[in-house]
Design a protein around this motif. Structure first.
Motif, PDB file in Angstrom:
ATOM      1  N   SER A 103      81.927 -42.023  38.460  1.00 30.11           N
ATOM      2  CA  SER A 103      80.838 -41.393  37.720  1.00 30.11           C
ATOM      3  C   SER A 103      81.154 -39.963  37.300  1.00 30.11           C
ATOM      4  N   ALA A 128      81.279 -44.458  34.940  1.00 29.23           N
ATOM      5  CA  ALA A 128      80.019 -45.153  35.193  1.00 29.23           C
ATOM      6  C   ALA A 128      79.804 -45.243  36.700  1.00 29.23           C
ATOM      7  N   ASP A 132      75.495 -49.540  37.837  1.00 22.63           N
ATOM      8  CA  ASP A 132      75.065 -49.536  36.434  1.00 22.63           C
ATOM      9  C   ASP A 132      76.102 -50.135  35.493  1.00 22.63           C
ATOM     10  N   TYR A 133      77.251 -50.493  36.010  1.00 27.83           N
ATOM     11  CA  TYR A 133      78.379 -50.903  35.169  1.00 27.83           C
ATOM     12  C   TYR A 133      78.237 -52.355  34.718  1.00 27.83           C
TER      13      TYR A 133
END
Length: 211
Positions: A103, A128, A132-133
């Motif tokens: 991130s 990322a 959330d990827y």
């Protein structure tokens, strides 16, 4: 010119790992990565390990010790940080497609430099968070060297796991963490890792998600 002692220490460590047949270009790339890590550390705050001699064992050999459990295909290195273990694995296994996920933008900028300068076309840095990827293709394995606890790693990787193995690199045997795992996680093995020249205890926890 690379310091000859670094190459000697690396080659000596690769032999007990069963990786003595790595070619000279791969050895040079591994040492090139250490060189970039050392030179860019002050700018990017990449690692607390400063001495390149220590980086051989703590970073390169430690990362490569998991090779027997890395399946062919696509590997996701979750929370890769400075690129560990993903960069050494990508160098040692050119047929492996490695995605380096983090991130922190500065870490990804560093890894893009590593990719360009070392010509590592089988690795792709992506900025990322793991939870959330959304990748275009599934992975064969998801590895992490940085997650604090096994349950947090499994929860964050759950939506991506599918049939992928979850590989968690740990220090001491994580008995308490294993007890915390939810019922939908299957622990397949806990392997003790032998890292040449490193006195610290290392383990690899191999897990899968129960559909």
């Amino acid at each position: 010119m690379r310091e000859p002692r670094l190459a000697e220490k690396l080659r000596a460590g690769l032999e007990p790992l069963g990786e003595a047949d790595l070619g000279s270009a791969q050895i040079d790339a591994l040492l090139g990565y250490i060189d970039l890590l050392q030179r860019r550390n002050r700018t990017y705050n990449l690692t607390a390990v400063r001495d390149p001699q220590d980086m051989i064992g703590r970073h390169l050999l430690d990362s490569l010790s998991v090779l027997p459990w890395i399946p062919a295909g696509r590997l996701l290195d979750a929370g890769t940080g400075a690129g560990l273990p993903g960069v050494p694995l990508a160098i040692a296994r050119p047929s492996l497609q490695v995605t380096l996920l983090d991130s922190a933008g500065k870490k990804i900028r560093f890894l893009n430099q590593v990719r360009r300068e070392l010509g590592l076309h089988n690795m792709e840095p992506v900025q990322a968070r793991l939870q959330d990827y959304s990748p275009d293709e599934p992975f064969d394995a998801i590895i992490s060297r940085a997650f604090a606890r096994l349950a947090a790693f499994a929860a964050a990787a759950r939506s991506l796991a599918g049939r992928a193995k979850l590989l968690a690199m740990k220090g001491r045997h994580p008995a308490a963490e294993l007890e915390e795992l939810p019922e939908w996680v299957r622990v397949e093995a806990v392997e003790k890792l032998e890292v040449p020249g490193l006195q610290e205890i290392r383990h690899l926890v191999i897990m899968s998600v129960i559909p």
